[in-house]
Motif scaffolding. Structure first.
Motif, PDB file in Angstrom:
ATOM      1  N   TYR A 179       0.750  -1.244   0.027  1.00 38.72           N
ATOM      2  CA  TYR A 179       0.121   0.052  -0.053  1.00 38.72           C
ATOM      3  C   TYR A 179       0.864   1.171   0.010  1.00 38.72           C
ATOM      4  CZ  TYR A 179       0.797  -1.263   5.040  1.00 38.72           C
ATOM      5  OH  TYR A 179       1.321  -1.563   6.244  1.00 38.72           O
ATOM      6  N   SER A 180       0.150   2.363  -0.257  1.00 43.69           N
ATOM      7  CA  SER A 180       0.904   3.529  -0.464  1.00 43.69           C
ATOM      8  C   SER A 180       1.302   4.041   0.827  1.00 43.69           C
ATOM      9  CB  SER A 180      -0.009   4.772  -0.897  1.00 43.69           C
ATOM     10  OG  SER A 180      -0.827   5.063  -0.151  1.00 43.69           O
ATOM     11  N   PRO A 181       2.342   5.036   0.867  1.00 42.96           N
ATOM     12  CA  PRO A 181       2.914   5.824   0.002  1.00 42.96           C
ATOM     13  C   PRO A 181       4.089   4.880  -0.698  1.00 42.96           C
ATOM     14  CG  PRO A 181       3.863   6.564   1.961  1.00 42.96           C
ATOM     15  CD  PRO A 181       2.793   5.569   2.411  1.00 42.96           C
ATOM     16  N   GLY A 182       4.567   3.869  -0.331  1.00 40.58           N
ATOM     17  CA  GLY A 182       5.817   3.355  -0.803  1.00 40.58           C
ATOM     18  C   GLY A 182       5.521   2.322  -2.165  1.00 40.58           C
ATOM     19  N   TRP A 183       4.329   1.705  -1.872  1.00 40.30           N
ATOM     20  CA  TRP A 183       4.073   0.725  -3.081  1.00 40.30           C
ATOM     21  C   TRP A 183       5.450   0.002  -3.636  1.00 40.30           C
ATOM     22  CZ3 TRP A 183      -0.592   0.239  -3.372  1.00 40.30           C
ATOM     23  CH2 TRP A 183      -1.852   1.121  -3.125  1.00 40.30           C
ATOM     24  N   PHE A 184       5.885  -0.691  -2.787  1.00 47.67           N
ATOM     25  CA  PHE A 184       7.258  -1.610  -2.753  1.00 47.67           C
ATOM     26  C   PHE A 184       7.027  -2.393  -4.046  1.00 47.67           C
ATOM     27  CE2 PHE A 184       7.789   0.464   1.337  1.00 47.67           C
ATOM     28  CZ  PHE A 184       8.700   1.502   1.174  1.00 47.67           C
ATOM     29  N   VAL A 185       6.202  -3.397  -3.673  1.00 51.54           N
ATOM     30  CA  VAL A 185       6.008  -4.495  -4.735  1.00 51.54           C
ATOM     31  C   VAL A 185       5.500  -3.870  -6.068  1.00 51.54           C
ATOM     32  CG1 VAL A 185       4.414  -6.644  -5.280  1.00 51.54           C
ATOM     33  CG2 VAL A 185       5.607  -6.051  -2.890  1.00 51.54           C
ATOM     34  N   VAL A 186       4.690  -2.970  -5.916  1.00 48.72           N
ATOM     35  CA  VAL A 186       4.136  -2.149  -7.313  1.00 48.72           C
ATOM     36  C   VAL A 186       5.283  -1.855  -8.241  1.00 48.72           C
ATOM     37  CG1 VAL A 186       2.990  -0.472  -8.261  1.00 48.72           C
ATOM     38  CG2 VAL A 186       1.654  -1.765  -6.684  1.00 48.72           C
ATOM     39  N   GLU A 187       6.139  -1.079  -7.321  1.00 43.42           N
ATOM     40  CA  GLU A 187       7.356  -0.592  -8.222  1.00 43.42           C
ATOM     41  C   GLU A 187       7.987  -1.346  -8.660  1.00 43.42           C
ATOM     42  OE1 GLU A 187       7.456   2.715  -9.055  1.00 43.42           O
ATOM     43  OE2 GLU A 187       5.662   3.273  -8.334  1.00 43.42           O
ATOM     44  N   GLU A 188       8.411  -2.556  -7.937  1.00 47.69           N
ATOM     45  CA  GLU A 188       9.270  -3.629  -8.174  1.00 47.69           C
ATOM     46  C   GLU A 188       8.880  -4.362  -9.487  1.00 47.69           C
ATOM     47  OE1 GLU A 188      12.062  -6.605  -6.000  1.00 47.69           O
ATOM     48  OE2 GLU A 188      10.101  -6.604  -5.200  1.00 47.69           O
ATOM     49  N   LEU A 189       7.512  -4.606  -9.609  1.00 43.20           N
ATOM     50  CA  LEU A 189       7.001  -5.512 -10.470  1.00 43.20           C
ATOM     51  C   LEU A 189       7.045  -4.645 -12.058  1.00 43.20           C
ATOM     52  CD1 LEU A 189       3.845  -7.505  -8.778  1.00 43.20           C
ATOM     53  CD2 LEU A 189       6.032  -8.306  -9.957  1.00 43.20           C
ATOM     54  N   LEU A 190       6.889  -3.360 -11.707  1.00 39.97           N
ATOM     55  CA  LEU A 190       6.948  -2.462 -12.832  1.00 39.97           C
ATOM     56  C   LEU A 190       8.222  -2.317 -13.514  1.00 39.97           C
ATOM     57  CD1 LEU A 190       4.337   0.354 -11.840  1.00 39.97           C
ATOM     58  CD2 LEU A 190       3.896  -1.410 -13.567  1.00 39.97           C
ATOM     59  N   THR A 191       9.049  -2.703 -12.782  1.00 38.65           N
ATOM     60  CA  THR A 191      10.657  -2.497 -13.160  1.00 38.65           C
ATOM     61  C   THR A 191      11.172  -4.066 -13.719  1.00 38.65           C
ATOM     62  OG1 THR A 191      11.707  -3.037 -11.212  1.00 38.65           O
ATOM     63  CG2 THR A 191      11.033  -0.698 -11.764  1.00 38.65           C
ATOM     64  N   GLY A 192       9.950  -4.957 -13.662  1.00 39.57           N
ATOM     65  CA  GLY A 192      10.170  -6.336 -14.280  1.00 39.57           C
ATOM     66  C   GLY A 192      10.863  -7.290 -13.374  1.00 39.57           C
ATOM     67  N   HIS A 193      11.016  -6.963 -11.922  1.00 38.10           N
ATOM     68  CA  HIS A 193      11.583  -7.971 -10.998  1.00 38.10           C
ATOM     69  C   HIS A 193      10.722  -8.095  -9.828  1.00 38.10           C
ATOM     70  CE1 HIS A 193      15.067  -6.384 -13.258  1.00 38.10           C
ATOM     71  NE2 HIS A 193      15.542  -7.397 -13.089  1.00 38.10           N
ATOM     72  N   PHE A 194      11.084  -9.180  -9.088  1.00 36.58           N
ATOM     73  CA  PHE A 194      10.247  -9.447  -8.000  1.00 36.58           C
ATOM     74  C   PHE A 194      11.170 -10.135  -7.042  1.00 36.58           C
ATOM     75  CE2 PHE A 194       7.080 -11.937  -5.246  1.00 36.58           C
ATOM     76  CZ  PHE A 194       6.382 -10.994  -4.775  1.00 36.58           C
ATOM     77  N   THR A 195      11.253  -9.430  -5.601  1.00 39.22           N
ATOM     78  CA  THR A 195      11.953 -10.257  -4.700  1.00 39.22           C
ATOM     79  C   THR A 195      11.017 -10.775  -3.657  1.00 39.22           C
ATOM     80  OG1 THR A 195      13.875  -8.823  -5.126  1.00 39.22           O
ATOM     81  CG2 THR A 195      13.799  -9.724  -3.077  1.00 39.22           C
ATOM     82  N   THR A 196      11.120 -12.040  -3.181  1.00 40.07           N
ATOM     83  CA  THR A 196      10.339 -12.461  -2.119  1.00 40.07           C
ATOM     84  C   THR A 196      11.290 -13.503  -1.355  1.00 40.07           C
ATOM     85  OG1 THR A 196       8.172 -13.428  -1.825  1.00 40.07           O
ATOM     86  CG2 THR A 196       9.342 -14.400  -3.605  1.00 40.07           C
ATOM     87  N   TYR A 197      10.488 -13.865  -0.335  1.00 45.87           N
ATOM     88  CA  TYR A 197      11.098 -14.942   0.649  1.00 45.87           C
ATOM     89  C   TYR A 197      10.614 -16.393  -0.141  1.00 45.87           C
ATOM     90  CZ  TYR A 197      11.451 -18.258   4.249  1.00 45.87           C
ATOM     91  OH  TYR A 197      12.060 -19.450   4.861  1.00 45.87           O
ATOM     92  N   ASP A 198      11.692 -17.090  -0.333  1.00 41.86           N
ATOM     93  CA  ASP A 198      11.251 -18.433  -1.188  1.00 41.86           C
ATOM     94  C   ASP A 198      11.168 -19.445   0.063  1.00 41.86           C
ATOM     95  OD1 ASP A 198      11.453 -20.842  -2.629  1.00 41.86           O
ATOM     96  OD2 ASP A 198      12.510 -19.798  -4.207  1.00 41.86           O
ATOM     97  N   SER A 199      10.368 -19.943   0.376  1.00 40.60           N
ATOM     98  CA  SER A 199      10.226 -20.805   1.547  1.00 40.60           C
ATOM     99  C   SER A 199      10.734 -22.101   1.266  1.00 40.60           C
ATOM    100  CB  SER A 199       8.734 -21.065   2.060  1.00 40.60           C
ATOM    101  OG  SER A 199       7.947 -21.418   1.067  1.00 40.60           O
ATOM    102  N   ARG A 200      10.780 -22.518  -0.205  1.00 44.22           N
ATOM    103  CA  ARG A 200      11.283 -23.688  -0.696  1.00 44.22           C
ATOM    104  C   ARG A 200      12.618 -23.869  -0.383  1.00 44.22           C
ATOM    105  NH1 ARG A 200      10.682 -23.174  -6.730  1.00 44.22           N
ATOM    106  NH2 ARG A 200      11.480 -21.270  -6.210  1.00 44.22           N
ATOM    107  N   PHE A 201      13.412 -22.700  -0.289  1.00 46.51           N
ATOM    108  CA  PHE A 201      14.840 -22.921   0.042  1.00 46.51           C
ATOM    109  C   PHE A 201      15.250 -21.876   1.105  1.00 46.51           C
ATOM    110  CE2 PHE A 201      14.397 -23.077  -4.488  1.00 46.51           C
ATOM    111  CZ  PHE A 201      14.769 -24.195  -4.731  1.00 46.51           C
ATOM    112  N   ASP A 202      14.304 -21.348   1.890  1.00 47.94           N
ATOM    113  CA  ASP A 202      14.467 -20.754   3.346  1.00 47.94           C
ATOM    114  C   ASP A 202      15.603 -19.654   2.988  1.00 47.94           C
ATOM    115  OD1 ASP A 202      13.881 -20.087   5.959  1.00 47.94           O
ATOM    116  OD2 ASP A 202      15.784 -21.534   6.546  1.00 47.94           O
ATOM    117  N   ARG A 203      15.002 -18.629   1.954  1.00 45.06           N
ATOM    118  CA  ARG A 203      15.950 -17.333   1.673  1.00 45.06           C
ATOM    119  C   ARG A 203      15.204 -16.522   0.616  1.00 45.06           C
ATOM    120  NH1 ARG A 203      19.106 -21.051  -1.628  1.00 45.06           N
ATOM    121  NH2 ARG A 203      18.673 -20.582  -4.053  1.00 45.06           N
ATOM    122  N   ASP A 204      15.413 -15.302   0.726  1.00 42.62           N
ATOM    123  CA  ASP A 204      15.083 -14.406  -0.498  1.00 42.62           C
ATOM    124  C   ASP A 204      15.333 -14.901  -1.761  1.00 42.62           C
ATOM    125  OD1 ASP A 204      13.431 -13.002   1.567  1.00 42.62           O
ATOM    126  OD2 ASP A 204      14.900 -11.358   1.574  1.00 42.62           O
ATOM    127  N   GLY A 205      14.625 -14.255  -2.723  1.00 45.99           N
ATOM    128  CA  GLY A 205      15.102 -14.751  -4.087  1.00 45.99           C
ATOM    129  C   GLY A 205      14.736 -13.633  -4.876  1.00 45.99           C
TER     130      GLY A 205
END
Length: 130
Positions: A81-107
């Motif tokens: 949500y605003s004002p940062g819209w961190f996920v929105v901004e990231e997806l619009l730049t063509g990338h996405f960082t998230t915790y990957d529970s399959r490997f217990d780390r961010d990807g």
């Protein structure tokens, strides 16, 4: 209508809710996640109305996202949500960082918007929010 709803206009009638045009690319959409050209999964996104503090005066929109891995595992739904819209901004730049529970780390993954008819098929199959 209860006293709270009358006093604070707390009804959730969406007809007069402000629509944030920055969120249009995220209204019931599917984004493909890939790494080195291989599909890793998808992110489904939706937009819903929300109230913001103080005392829920402000009518806003919130973007919800959920990661669905190619192996069938689903992560919990998260909000942006605003004002940062961190996920929105990231997806619009063509990338996405998230915790990957399959490997217990961010990807960090390449992200691209899925178009019709694949979008409709994936949206139904992935079952956003469940």
């Amino acid at each position: 209508m209860g006293w709270f709803a009358k006093r604070f206009d707390a009804s959730f009638d969406e007809t007069d809710w402000p629509r944030d045009p920055r969120l249009d690319p995220f209204r019931d959409e599917v984004w493909q996640l890939s790494l080195n050209g291989e599909i890793q999964g998808w992110v489904t996104t939706s937009v819903t109305p929300m109230r913001s503090l103080p005392f829920f005066w402000f009518k806003l929109e919130c973007m919800w996202n959920q990661v669905h891995w190619a192996d069938g595992k689903h992560e919990d739904v998260e909000e942006d949500y605003s004002p940062g819209w961190f996920v929105v901004e990231e997806l619009l730049t063509g990338h996405f960082t998230t915790y990957d529970s399959r490997f217990d780390r961010d990807g960090t993954f390449d992200a691209s918007l899925v178009t019709e008819p694949d979008r409709d098929r994936l949206w139904a199959h992935l079952n956003h929010g469940s």
